[in-house]
Each structure stands twice: as C-alpha cells, then as structure tokens.
Design an enzyme around this catalytic site. Structure first.
Site, mmCIF file in Angstrom:
data_model
loop_
_atom_site.group_PDB
_atom_site.id
_atom_site.type_symbol
_atom_site.label_atom_id
_atom_site.label_comp_id
_atom_site.label_asym_id
_atom_site.label_seq_id
_atom_site.Cartn_x
_atom_site.Cartn_y
_atom_site.Cartn_z
ATOM 1 N N TYR A 80 13.490 2.793 36.827
ATOM 2 C CA TYR A 80 13.134 3.038 35.673
ATOM 3 C C TYR A 80 12.819 4.508 35.542
ATOM 4 O O TYR A 80 13.268 5.231 34.642
ATOM 5 C CB TYR A 80 11.716 2.414 35.283
ATOM 6 C CG TYR A 80 11.455 2.428 33.807
ATOM 7 C CD1 TYR A 80 12.125 1.822 33.033
ATOM 8 C CD2 TYR A 80 10.313 3.360 33.589
ATOM 9 C CE1 TYR A 80 11.644 1.986 31.431
ATOM 10 C CE2 TYR A 80 9.958 3.426 32.300
ATOM 11 C CZ TYR A 80 10.620 2.759 31.240
ATOM 12 O OH TYR A 80 10.053 2.991 30.051
ATOM 13 N N LYS B 4 14.889 7.052 33.156
ATOM 14 C CA LYS B 4 14.510 7.619 32.047
ATOM 15 C C LYS B 4 14.673 9.327 32.176
ATOM 16 O O LYS B 4 14.883 10.022 31.061
ATOM 17 C CB LYS B 4 13.020 7.643 31.773
ATOM 18 C CG LYS B 4 12.791 5.987 31.359
ATOM 19 C CD LYS B 4 13.679 5.783 30.025
ATOM 20 C CE LYS B 4 13.526 4.338 29.861
ATOM 21 N NZ LYS B 4 14.319 4.161 28.571
ATOM 22 N N THR C 282 3.541 -2.072 22.191
ATOM 23 C CA THR C 282 4.779 -2.583 21.937
ATOM 24 C C THR C 282 4.704 -4.097 22.790
ATOM 25 O O THR C 282 3.897 -4.087 23.837
ATOM 26 C CB THR C 282 6.255 -2.081 22.133
ATOM 27 O OG1 THR C 282 6.241 -1.631 23.473
ATOM 28 C CG2 THR C 282 6.057 -1.044 21.059
ATOM 29 N N ILE D 88 2.808 2.846 24.802
ATOM 30 C CA ILE D 88 2.737 2.467 23.395
ATOM 31 C C ILE D 88 2.471 0.910 23.075
ATOM 32 O O ILE D 88 3.052 0.023 23.912
ATOM 33 C CB ILE D 88 4.250 2.534 22.721
ATOM 34 C CG1 ILE D 88 4.786 3.981 23.031
ATOM 35 C CG2 ILE D 88 4.312 2.173 21.235
ATOM 36 C CD1 ILE D 88 3.793 5.259 22.463
#
Length: 274
Positions: free
Chosen positions: A171, A175, A206, A204
C-alpha cells in the site's frame, strides 16, 4: 433533462470521499459514477439523482484497462471533460498485496492513460493517494521507474512483486507510485491544456478509514492523530474541499504535484518533540 454541452465530472470509487466529492462538484454538471460494487453504485446513483443531480452510473474495475477505457468512452460521448476524480482503491486490511498493486497502482495508471484523449483546456485529474506515500523512502531510480514505466510493464517492476511485499508495504509503495505517476502524467496532460494533481489524505472517517483504525496498525494511527497539529480524524468533506479547489481556476498553476491533507500527521511523525 441534460443541458447541452454540460461539463462532465467522473468519479471513480463511491466510498465516503467519492460521495462527498460527487455532491460537492455535481451541481449543474453531468456526474459519471464508477465503482466495482454494483449495489453500492446503484444506491449512490439513486441517492444523487434524488438530490437533483444528473447521474450516469457504470460498473468499472479499475484494475482492468478495458473496463476503464469503456468508462472514458462513455464519459467522452456525454460532453467536455471537466474533471476525473479517481478515489477508487483498496487498503491493507481489505486486500492482498497482489490486489493492492492491481487496484492502487495499475488502476491509477489506467485512469490517467484512458482519459488523456479526452483532455481539453481546463480538464483536471485528481488522483487520491495517501499520506502513506509520503512516508516510504525509495531511491531515485526506483521512483523514476514507478513514474515513467509504461503501464503495460508496470506490474513487472521488482519493487511491485507481491511475493516480496505484505499488504502494508504494498500500500505504501502503491501510494508513492500514485504521487509519482501524477508528476509524469502532468506533461502529456499539460500539452493538451489539462492538469494532473494528487491528494494524499491522512486518516479519514470513511468505512475504509474506520476499518484501518480497527486493524493491526490502528493504535499507531490513533497515536499519529493525537500527536498531529489538528488532533482529529479527517472527514470526507475535508478531502472534497481540497478537490474542489484543485479543479477550480484558482488552482490553474498547480499541476504535477501532491497535496498532503492529513491534519499535520506526517509533520508530527517527523518533528514532534518526545
């Protein structure tokens, strides 16, 4: 009814950031929504239509270049491309290293490639990366390879071999690759009058962010939030506000770069006093 010559906004990924961005940018424009999850796609499209937006919805797998090309063709037939906001991605707790590479690395490359022919003066691509990309040290030759390797050969780079990565490392590298692909893509997009930028969110609130907070790295993430200058979790609207600015005329000199929207978490990690 759709007004003639109405600008087109494409949103890939309909999680919290994608939905907030669609609401922020959609008024008076045509929204083209894309997600792999059909149920989510239908639900969000119905919600936005009920709020008065003009919505087109397509099931898209960003890891499949043909699927992304069909999305671009559909958007191109509707009107001038104002912006493509690429939020689709998977996180370490959601996917294997192989899937992280396919979606988070190749997906971004496919979107930048497929929408290039639609670019006219004023078109903007905003790719959602992550603060994780700002925390992975890579040698210059590795960064250049991630930025410039043709998309068809990108998965063959040794640094993206899933056998050598766990999901967290995959990851972070993915990114950073997003940030670097944006830098390189700004040149061909700029020749057509367009701009390309990335936004790197911090933690965030989410569904994906909450899943990460409950995952194996959740304690460290909560520590970063507490140490940061803002001391809070980000909201989808924080990201939508950044995207709204970046596609506006006020940001016309901003391209080929990344905007870190993390509440100061990376700064605290680097410079906070013990």
């Amino acid at each position: 009814m759709t007004a003639p010559h109405q600008d087109v906004i494409v949103i890939t990924g309909l999680g919290g950031m994608g939905l907030a961005t669609a609401r922020r940018l959609g008024s008076g424009r045509q929204l083209v929504l894309a997600d792999q999850a059909q149920e989510l796609l239908d639900r969000v499209a119905d919600t936005l239509r009920g709020e008065g937006h003009t919505v087109h919805a397509l099931r898209v797998d960003v890891s499949d270049p043909r699927s992304v090309e069909r999305l671009a063709q559909h958007a191109g037939a509707l009107g001038p491309l104002r912006a493509v906001v690429h939020t689709a991605g998977v996180s370490p707790v959601q996917a294997s290293p192989e899937r992280v590479v396919q979606v988070d690395v190749l997906g971004t490359a496919h979107v930048l490639d497929a929408f290039l022919p639609l670019v006219t003066r004023g078109s903007v691509a905003v790719c959602i990366a992550s603060m994780a990309g700002s925390m992975v040290p890579l040698p210059p030759e590795a960064e250049r390879a991630l930025a410039t390797t043709p998309t068809s050969q990108l998965a063959g780079l040794p640094m993206l071999d899933p056998k050598n990565l766990d999901s967290g490392a995959a990851y972070s590298v993915a990114k950073r690759a997003n940030q670097l692909r944006v830098q390189a893509a700004s040149i061909p997009w700029g020749r057509r009058g367009g701009r390309v930028v990335s936004v790197s969110p911090g933690v965030i609130s989410t569904p994906m962010g909450q899943a990460e907070l409950q995952g194996p790295h959740g304690e460290a993430m909560r520590g970063m939030i507490q140490a940061s200058g803002t001391g809070r979790v980000g909201t989808p609207d924080d990201i939508a506000s950044a995207v709204e600015f970046l596609i506006s005329p006020q940001a016309s000199f901003i391209t080929g770069t990344d905007l870190l929207v993390d509440g100061g978490a990376v700064a605290a990690m680097r410079y906070a006093r013990p």
